[in-house]
Write a protein that holds these residues in place. Structure first.
Motif, PDB file in Angstrom:
ATOM      1  N   ALA A 159      12.283  20.669 -12.750  1.00  0.00           N
ATOM      2  CA  ALA A 159      13.345  19.654 -12.791  1.00  0.00           C
ATOM      3  C   ALA A 159      13.520  19.013 -11.418  1.00  0.00           C
ATOM      4  CB  ALA A 159      14.649  20.275 -13.267  1.00  0.00           C
ATOM      5  N   ALA A 160      13.445  19.813 -10.357  1.00  0.00           N
ATOM      6  CA  ALA A 160      13.576  19.260  -9.001  1.00  0.00           C
ATOM      7  C   ALA A 160      12.396  18.346  -8.685  1.00  0.00           C
ATOM      8  CB  ALA A 160      13.662  20.390  -7.980  1.00  0.00           C
ATOM      9  N   ALA A 161      11.195  18.729  -9.113  1.00  0.00           N
ATOM     10  CA  ALA A 161      10.016  17.899  -8.873  1.00  0.00           C
ATOM     11  C   ALA A 161      10.107  16.585  -9.650  1.00  0.00           C
ATOM     12  CB  ALA A 161       8.749  18.659  -9.257  1.00  0.00           C
ATOM     13  N   GLU A 162      10.620  16.625 -10.857  1.00  0.00           N
ATOM     14  CA  GLU A 162      10.804  15.403 -11.643  1.00  0.00           C
ATOM     15  C   GLU A 162      11.842  14.491 -10.979  1.00  0.00           C
ATOM     16  OE1 GLU A 162      11.784  16.798 -15.542  1.00  0.00           O
ATOM     17  OE2 GLU A 162       9.687  17.103 -16.087  1.00  0.00           O
ATOM     18  N   HIS A 163      12.884  15.092 -10.418  1.00  0.00           N
ATOM     19  CA  HIS A 163      13.905  14.296  -9.721  1.00  0.00           C
ATOM     20  C   HIS A 163      13.289  13.629  -8.488  1.00  0.00           C
ATOM     21  CE1 HIS A 163      17.763  13.019  -8.194  1.00  0.00           C
ATOM     22  NE2 HIS A 163      17.488  13.616  -7.041  1.00  0.00           N
ATOM     23  N   VAL A 220      13.016   9.605  -7.580  1.00  0.00           N
ATOM     24  CA  VAL A 220      13.480   9.013  -6.316  1.00  0.00           C
ATOM     25  C   VAL A 220      12.337   8.273  -5.636  1.00  0.00           C
ATOM     26  CG1 VAL A 220      14.296   9.572  -3.992  1.00  0.00           C
ATOM     27  CG2 VAL A 220      15.352  10.651  -5.973  1.00  0.00           C
ATOM     28  N   TYR A 221      11.150   8.889  -5.598  1.00  0.00           N
ATOM     29  CA  TYR A 221       9.997   8.234  -4.987  1.00  0.00           C
ATOM     30  C   TYR A 221       9.630   6.954  -5.726  1.00  0.00           C
ATOM     31  CZ  TYR A 221       8.951  12.224  -1.946  1.00  0.00           C
ATOM     32  OH  TYR A 221       8.994  13.189  -0.990  1.00  0.00           O
ATOM     33  N   ALA A 222       9.782   6.940  -7.038  1.00  0.00           N
ATOM     34  CA  ALA A 222       9.472   5.735  -7.807  1.00  0.00           C
ATOM     35  C   ALA A 222      10.440   4.605  -7.479  1.00  0.00           C
ATOM     36  CB  ALA A 222       9.498   6.047  -9.305  1.00  0.00           C
ATOM     37  N   VAL A 223      11.720   4.935  -7.313  1.00  0.00           N
ATOM     38  CA  VAL A 223      12.708   3.909  -6.950  1.00  0.00           C
ATOM     39  C   VAL A 223      12.429   3.360  -5.553  1.00  0.00           C
ATOM     40  CG1 VAL A 223      15.157   3.539  -6.432  1.00  0.00           C
ATOM     41  CG2 VAL A 223      14.492   4.772  -8.501  1.00  0.00           C
ATOM     42  N   VAL A 224      12.122   4.259  -4.609  1.00  0.00           N
ATOM     43  CA  VAL A 224      11.811   3.829  -3.244  1.00  0.00           C
ATOM     44  C   VAL A 224      10.535   2.992  -3.246  1.00  0.00           C
ATOM     45  CG1 VAL A 224      11.153   4.637  -0.940  1.00  0.00           C
ATOM     46  CG2 VAL A 224      13.042   5.729  -2.156  1.00  0.00           C
ATOM     47  N   ALA A 225       9.541   3.402  -4.034  1.00  0.00           N
ATOM     48  CA  ALA A 225       8.301   2.630  -4.113  1.00  0.00           C
ATOM     49  C   ALA A 225       8.556   1.243  -4.696  1.00  0.00           C
ATOM     50  CB  ALA A 225       7.267   3.371  -4.955  1.00  0.00           C
ATOM     51  N   GLY A 226       9.432   1.143  -5.673  1.00  0.00           N
ATOM     52  CA  GLY A 226       9.782  -0.165  -6.219  1.00  0.00           C
ATOM     53  C   GLY A 226      10.447  -1.052  -5.181  1.00  0.00           C
ATOM     54  N   VAL A 235       0.837  -1.199   0.000  1.00  0.00           N
ATOM     55  CA  VAL A 235       0.000   0.000   0.000  1.00  0.00           C
ATOM     56  C   VAL A 235       0.876   1.255   0.000  1.00  0.00           C
ATOM     57  CG1 VAL A 235      -1.644   1.322   1.390  1.00  0.00           C
ATOM     58  CG2 VAL A 235      -2.002  -1.110   1.023  1.00  0.00           C
ATOM     59  N   ALA A 236       1.928   1.239   0.801  1.00  0.00           N
ATOM     60  CA  ALA A 236       2.847   2.379   0.831  1.00  0.00           C
ATOM     61  C   ALA A 236       3.526   2.577  -0.517  1.00  0.00           C
ATOM     62  CB  ALA A 236       3.887   2.190   1.925  1.00  0.00           C
ATOM     63  N   SER A 237       3.872   1.478  -1.172  1.00  0.00           N
ATOM     64  CA  SER A 237       4.539   1.603  -2.474  1.00  0.00           C
ATOM     65  C   SER A 237       3.592   2.144  -3.539  1.00  0.00           C
ATOM     66  CB  SER A 237       5.122   0.259  -2.911  1.00  0.00           C
ATOM     67  OG  SER A 237       4.101  -0.644  -3.282  1.00  0.00           O
ATOM     68  N   CYS A 238       2.310   1.933  -3.369  1.00  0.00           N
ATOM     69  CA  CYS A 238       1.342   2.491  -4.321  1.00  0.00           C
ATOM     70  C   CYS A 238       1.088   3.973  -4.064  1.00  0.00           C
ATOM     71  CB  CYS A 238       0.028   1.727  -4.250  1.00  0.00           C
ATOM     72  SG  CYS A 238       0.136   0.055  -4.868  1.00  0.00           S
ATOM     73  N   GLY A 239       1.102   4.367  -2.802  1.00  0.00           N
ATOM     74  CA  GLY A 239       0.799   5.753  -2.462  1.00  0.00           C
ATOM     75  C   GLY A 239       1.975   6.699  -2.558  1.00  0.00           C
ATOM     76  N   LEU A 240       3.175   6.206  -2.368  1.00  0.00           N
ATOM     77  CA  LEU A 240       4.360   7.061  -2.343  1.00  0.00           C
ATOM     78  C   LEU A 240       4.593   7.839  -3.643  1.00  0.00           C
ATOM     79  CD1 LEU A 240       6.717   7.879  -0.499  1.00  0.00           C
ATOM     80  CD2 LEU A 240       8.003   6.005  -1.487  1.00  0.00           C
ATOM     81  N   PRO A 241       4.463   7.245  -4.818  1.00  0.00           N
ATOM     82  CA  PRO A 241       4.699   8.027  -6.038  1.00  0.00           C
ATOM     83  C   PRO A 241       3.658   9.120  -6.278  1.00  0.00           C
ATOM     84  CG  PRO A 241       4.916   5.709  -6.510  1.00  0.00           C
ATOM     85  CD  PRO A 241       4.354   5.816  -5.135  1.00  0.00           C
ATOM     86  N   CYS A 242       2.557   9.093  -5.584  1.00  0.00           N
ATOM     87  CA  CYS A 242       1.525  10.118  -5.779  1.00  0.00           C
ATOM     88  C   CYS A 242       1.884  11.430  -5.095  1.00  0.00           C
ATOM     89  CB  CYS A 242       0.182   9.624  -5.246  1.00  0.00           C
ATOM     90  SG  CYS A 242      -0.415   8.176  -6.110  1.00  0.00           S
TER      91      CYS A 242
END
Length: 87
Positions: free
Chosen positions: A52-56, A60-66, A16-23
Motif C-alpha cells: 500500500a505504501a509503494a502504491e501511494h 505521488v510520483y505520477a502526479v509529480v511527473a505530470g 525526460v525527468a517526467s518519463c523516468g520518475l514514475p519508474c
C-alpha cells in the motif's frame, strides 16, 4: 545562450525527468510484492502495508511527473514562440 534555447533545454530535461520518475517506485514494488514461502499472518499484514505504501508513492510520483511534463511542455511552447529565425 538565448532564453529560447535555455527554455528548450529545460523543457527537454523536464520531459525526460517526467518519463523516468514514475519508474522509480517499480523497483521497490517488484521486490516488496513477491510472496513469502510460508507466511505468518503478521508477515502478510506487513507485506500488505508495504505494498500500500509503494502504491501511494507511485501515485505521488505520477502526479509529480505530470506536473513536470506540463512545465516541460510550457517551456517548449515558450521557446517556440520566442525563437529567432536565423535566416
Amino acid at each position: 545562450m538565448s532564453r529560447a534555447r535555455l527554455a528548450v533545454a529545460a523543457g527537454v530535461l523536464l520531459l525526460v525527468a517526467s518519463c523516468g520518475l514514475p519508474c522509480l517506485p517499480f523497483l521497490d514494488l517488484s521486490a516488496v510484492s513477491l510472496p513469502y514461502q510460508d507466511p505468518t499472518p503478521g508477515m502478510v499484514e506487513e507485506q500488505a502495508k508495504e505494498i500500500a505504501a509503494a502504491e501511494h508513492r507511485l501515485a505521488v510520483y505520477a502526479v509529480v511527473a505530470g506536473a513536470l511534463a506540463i512545465l516541460g511542455l510550457a517551456a517548449l511552447i515558450y521557446a517556440g514562440k520566442h525563437r529567432r529565425h536565423l535566416n
